[in-house]
Scaffold this motif. Sequence first.
Motif, PDB file in Angstrom:
ATOM      1  N   SER A   1     -35.733   1.998 -20.623  1.00 47.33           N
ATOM      2  CA  SER A   1     -36.936   1.201 -20.400  1.00 47.33           C
ATOM      3  C   SER A   1     -37.446   0.689 -21.740  1.00 47.33           C
ATOM      4  O   SER A   1     -37.496   1.450 -22.713  1.00 47.33           O
ATOM      5  CB  SER A   1     -38.019   2.033 -19.699  1.00 47.33           C
ATOM      6  N   GLN A   2     -37.801  -0.585 -21.790  1.00 50.86           N
ATOM      7  CA  GLN A   2     -38.322  -1.151 -23.035  1.00 50.86           C
ATOM      8  C   GLN A   2     -39.203  -2.356 -22.728  1.00 50.86           C
ATOM      9  O   GLN A   2     -38.898  -3.151 -21.844  1.00 50.86           O
ATOM     10  CB  GLN A   2     -37.183  -1.566 -23.964  1.00 50.86           C
TER      11      GLN A   2
ATOM     12  N   VAL B   1     -23.862  -6.848 -17.926  1.00 50.94           N
ATOM     13  CA  VAL B   1     -23.635  -5.403 -17.942  1.00 50.94           C
ATOM     14  C   VAL B   1     -22.145  -5.174 -17.782  1.00 50.94           C
ATOM     15  O   VAL B   1     -21.532  -5.672 -16.826  1.00 50.94           O
ATOM     16  CB  VAL B   1     -24.406  -4.677 -16.821  1.00 50.94           C
ATOM     17  N   THR B   2     -21.543  -4.446 -18.716  1.00 50.82           N
ATOM     18  CA  THR B   2     -20.118  -4.156 -18.656  1.00 50.82           C
ATOM     19  C   THR B   2     -19.878  -2.684 -18.965  1.00 50.82           C
ATOM     20  O   THR B   2     -20.684  -2.044 -19.651  1.00 50.82           O
ATOM     21  CB  THR B   2     -19.322  -4.996 -19.674  1.00 50.82           C
TER      22      THR B   2
ATOM     23  N   TYR C   1     -29.242  -6.131 -27.227  1.00 54.15           N
ATOM     24  CA  TYR C   1     -28.022  -5.377 -26.945  1.00 54.15           C
ATOM     25  C   TYR C   1     -28.383  -3.899 -26.859  1.00 54.15           C
ATOM     26  O   TYR C   1     -29.083  -3.378 -27.728  1.00 54.15           O
ATOM     27  CB  TYR C   1     -26.973  -5.575 -28.043  1.00 54.15           C
ATOM     28  N   GLY C   2     -27.936  -3.241 -25.817  1.00 55.46           N
ATOM     29  CA  GLY C   2     -28.187  -1.809 -25.661  1.00 55.46           C
ATOM     30  C   GLY C   2     -27.125  -1.188 -24.763  1.00 55.46           C
ATOM     31  O   GLY C   2     -26.141  -1.832 -24.378  1.00 55.46           O
ATOM     32  N   ASP C   3     -27.337   0.078 -24.424  1.00 55.82           N
ATOM     33  CA  ASP C   3     -26.409   0.754 -23.519  1.00 55.82           C
ATOM     34  C   ASP C   3     -27.139   1.850 -22.765  1.00 55.82           C
ATOM     35  O   ASP C   3     -28.251   2.233 -23.127  1.00 55.82           O
ATOM     36  CB  ASP C   3     -25.203   1.322 -24.278  1.00 55.82           C
TER      37      ASP C   3
ATOM     38  N   TYR D   1     -22.416   2.199 -20.177  1.00 51.78           N
ATOM     39  CA  TYR D   1     -22.378   0.767 -19.907  1.00 51.78           C
ATOM     40  C   TYR D   1     -23.189   0.016 -20.960  1.00 51.78           C
ATOM     41  O   TYR D   1     -24.247   0.479 -21.393  1.00 51.78           O
ATOM     42  CB  TYR D   1     -22.943   0.471 -18.507  1.00 51.78           C
ATOM     43  N   ASP D   2     -22.654  -1.120 -21.369  1.00 50.43           N
ATOM     44  CA  ASP D   2     -23.343  -1.996 -22.309  1.00 50.43           C
ATOM     45  C   ASP D   2     -24.168  -3.014 -21.536  1.00 50.43           C
ATOM     46  O   ASP D   2     -23.730  -3.522 -20.497  1.00 50.43           O
ATOM     47  CB  ASP D   2     -22.343  -2.732 -23.200  1.00 50.43           C
ATOM     48  N   VAL D   3     -25.343  -3.330 -22.058  1.00 48.00           N
ATOM     49  CA  VAL D   3     -26.205  -4.331 -21.438  1.00 48.00           C
ATOM     50  C   VAL D   3     -26.692  -5.289 -22.509  1.00 48.00           C
ATOM     51  O   VAL D   3     -26.999  -4.883 -23.634  1.00 48.00           O
ATOM     52  CB  VAL D   3     -27.396  -3.667 -20.701  1.00 48.00           C
ATOM     53  N   SER D   4     -26.730  -6.569 -22.182  1.00 47.49           N
ATOM     54  CA  SER D   4     -27.228  -7.570 -23.112  1.00 47.49           C
ATOM     55  C   SER D   4     -27.856  -8.716 -22.330  1.00 47.49           C
ATOM     56  O   SER D   4     -27.528  -8.943 -21.159  1.00 47.49           O
ATOM     57  CB  SER D   4     -26.095  -8.104 -24.002  1.00 47.49           C
TER      58      SER D   4
END
Length: 211
Positions: free
Chosen positions: A126-127, A172-173, A141-143, A97-100
């Motif tokens: 985690s960041q 989240v997609t 942007y991450g996944d 899943y992509d998260v932004s």
Amino acid sequence: MSKWLVVLSLVFGVSTSAHANLILNGSFENNDIRSNSWKAFTAGTVDGWSGTNMELWDNFQRLNAFDGSQYAELNANGNGGRYSIFQTFSTEAGNTYDVSFAYAARRSGESFQLDILSDTNSVLFSQVFDDHAIKSWSEFYGDFVAQTALTTIRFSTINTGTLGNFVDDIVVTAAPSFSASVSSVSVSEPASLAILLPLSALALIRRKRAK
């Protein structure tokens, strides 16, 4: 005329259909407030989000929303402690899943933490974010790969107090699927050349033949 055995390795299936955002009210527009203002919300009263109290701002104090007209300030008006908001959404184990999202600071020295957790509280991502500019949006942007049927995204302040840490446009997609297929077919030489030539070259050939 001779025939060539052409290997068609250019048949790629890339899903181009739009993927729906799995986050409800990711741009904080559902709880509409007056333009150029802010409003404090108690825990659980912002559509889609759970956790502590939070504030919603509507293009307030010279910071326009990244998406729509509203955004959230994690450091809510209240006890001055640390704040955390989260949302749980459906996923499929093993899928990517992509998260932004967009984030900004209200003042210097602010930081918050993003956690993505499985339904068994395993940390998928985690960041800590302490690089955001004052009243200027940055983008992340991450996944991640889901482990369970439910996944939680959580934003938590690190610095205490009631000022700072804006977030907006949380998305989240499901990552686009990609597949490739290879097949062999027997075609005539002109047809095989047509496959290999770009469309622009074919257009040029047609123009020359028309003269």
